[in-house]
Design an enzyme around this catalytic site. Structure first.
Site, mmCIF file in Angstrom:
data_model
loop_
_atom_site.group_PDB
_atom_site.id
_atom_site.type_symbol
_atom_site.label_atom_id
_atom_site.label_comp_id
_atom_site.label_asym_id
_atom_site.label_seq_id
_atom_site.Cartn_x
_atom_site.Cartn_y
_atom_site.Cartn_z
ATOM 1 N N ALA A 1 4.546 4.207 2.771
ATOM 2 C CA ALA A 1 4.080 2.957 2.166
ATOM 3 C C ALA A 1 4.285 1.836 3.184
ATOM 4 C CB ALA A 1 4.845 2.648 0.878
ATOM 5 N N LYS A 2 3.702 0.698 2.921
ATOM 6 C CA LYS A 2 3.929 -0.479 3.763
ATOM 7 C C LYS A 2 3.564 -1.708 2.965
ATOM 8 C CE LYS A 2 5.463 -1.103 7.997
ATOM 9 N NZ LYS A 2 6.548 -0.311 8.604
ATOM 10 N N GLY A 3 4.176 -2.825 3.330
ATOM 11 C CA GLY A 3 3.880 -4.080 2.664
ATOM 12 C C GLY A 3 3.905 -5.228 3.642
ATOM 13 N N VAL B 1 0.856 -1.184 0.000
ATOM 14 C CA VAL B 1 0.000 0.000 0.000
ATOM 15 C C VAL B 1 0.891 1.233 0.000
ATOM 16 C CG1 VAL B 1 -1.739 1.323 1.267
ATOM 17 C CG2 VAL B 1 -1.875 -1.187 1.202
#
Length: 418
Positions: free
Chosen positions: A107-109, A62
């Site tokens: 962001a992050k994953g 995201v």
């Protein structure tokens, strides 16, 4: 924490933004743009396991906001990874980068899996599959991943190699948190914990608190918590209790933190350390101490626990460990909470340094990294303290006011395309 008190992290992140929007008179149109991620990717990741069977994992990436620059954020492997968790973490990363003055959006994953039950080969194949699916949406000028829960420099090396093989040349700036030998930065593994230490030391100066011999309690003993333990001890404080996913240990006279780290490396847990007694993890957070460091996952301190916390400073080495209701209670009780977007921002700050070094192919020595980190942390805490005093708010509200306002200003100046 009772079930009704467990907040959905995305709902928590949105509630925090809404509360700050009112205080800074945020333009409604800008608010709409900041309240939702710009891009969300959900992936089905088929991986051949050691047994020969194929397991399909769910992965996410995201990207919340691009106003300040390329997005930045970690990748976590955990059974509890959900889209809402990754959304919230991406938003928090936007505010964190803004609060620290970095040229990044958030962001992050993550991948929903149990990495502790997977072999090294299975983890590598899953990581490379995940990286290959991200080729179109990440890049050293687009989105730069980093390690997070249950990922490390080896994970980043696999991602960097996968992207490099796809591109046909080495792309060292594609990730941060890499091994030093493949373009990583000195000081990066300890950066989150070291930044947390610098934040506590700075705040202690503002509240006239002597840290010599101060008692420290740490929930979580991974990268952030484990490194915080020896760094705080090295700085003259006394770590009296730590915990990991299997339990907690306590020694009121102070733990030999290096010995605890060696014990965990050998056994996989802090439990069983001979120079401490086992403690109910539920009691850990209520021990009398001067500094409490939640360094595990979200929602560690709810309203019921906030009434029983006995400390002067809560330094959030984890992301989102304190619920909004708990925040209000701690503030009323005079307990200073250094919010996650500042307390654990040492990691993304040194990731920024690593990104700069990778782009320039010119690397700093560790003293230079740590000196620059202290400068950035001191500046951020000083700014947040000044806003909190002026607004008569807690430190989280002050940090969010500053961070959101900066992103909003840039978003307004850049305008809306087309």
């Amino acid at each position: 924490m009772s079930e009704q008190e467990v907040f959905n992290p995305w709902e928590m992140a949105q509630a925090q933004l809404e509360a700050v929007a009112d205080r800074i008179d945020l333009d409604p149109d800008i608010y709409k743009m900041l309240a939702r991620p710009r891009r969300e990717l959900i992936l089905a990741l088929p991986v051949r396991m050691d047994s020969g069977e194929v397991e399909v994992f769910t992965g996410y990436r995201v990207q919340h906001n691009f106003a300040l620059g390329p997005t930045k954020g970690g990748i976590r492997y955990h059974p509890g990874v959900t889209l809402d968790e990754v959304r919230a973490l991406s938003m928090w990363m936007t505010w964190k980068c803004s609060a620290m003055g970095l040229p990044f959006g958030g962001a992050k994953g993550g991948v929903t899996c149990q990495p502790k039950d997977m072999s090294q080969g299975e983890l590598e194949r899953m990581t490379r599959r995940y990286a290959s699916e991200l080729v179109a949406v990440i890049g050293q000028a687009v989105d730069i991943p980093a390690p997070d829960v249950n990922t490390n420099e080896q994970t980043m090396a696999w991602i960097m190699d996968t992207i490099s093989m796809t591109k046909g040349f080495s792309v060292t700036g594609i990730v941060t948190g890499k091994p030093v030998d493949v373009g990583g930065s000195l000081g990066r593994p300890e950066a989150t914990a070291r930044g947390c230490l610098f934040a506590v030391q700075n705040l202690a100066g503002h509240i006239d608190m002597d840290l010599a011999g101060a008692r420290v309690v740490i929930q979580g003993f991974g990268n952030a918590g484990g490194n915080a333990a020896w760094l705080f001890e090295e700085a003259g404080m006394k770590v009296i209790a730590v915990s990991d996913s299997r339990g907690a240990i306590h020694n009121e006279r102070g733990l030999d933190t290096r010995a605890v780290l060696r014990h965990k490396a050998l056994t996989g847990s802090v439990i069983g350390f001979s120079e401490a007694e086992e403690l109910d993890p539920a009691e850990l957070m209520t021990l009398d101490c001067e500094v409490l460091i939640p360094a595990a996952l979200e929602n560690a301190i709810g309203a019921d626990l906030a009434d029983r916390v006995s400390t002067r400073i809560v330094a959030e080495a984890a992301n989102g460990p304190t619920t909004p209701d708990a925040d209000a209670i701690l503030f009323e009780r005079g307990i200073h909470v250094i919010p996650d977007i500042v307390a654990n921002a040492g990691g993304v700050t040194v990731s920024y340094f690593e990104w700069v070094q990778s782009l320039q192919s010119y690397f700093w020595d560790e003293d230079q990294v740590n000196e620059q980190l202290r400068s950035v942390m001191d500046r951020a805490v000083n700014h947040v303290w000044a806003v909190a005093q002026a607004e008569k708010s807690n430190l989280r509200t002050a940090a969010y006011m500053q961070a959101v306002a900066r992103v909003a200003r840039v978003q307004a100046m850049r305008g809306l395309f087309p």
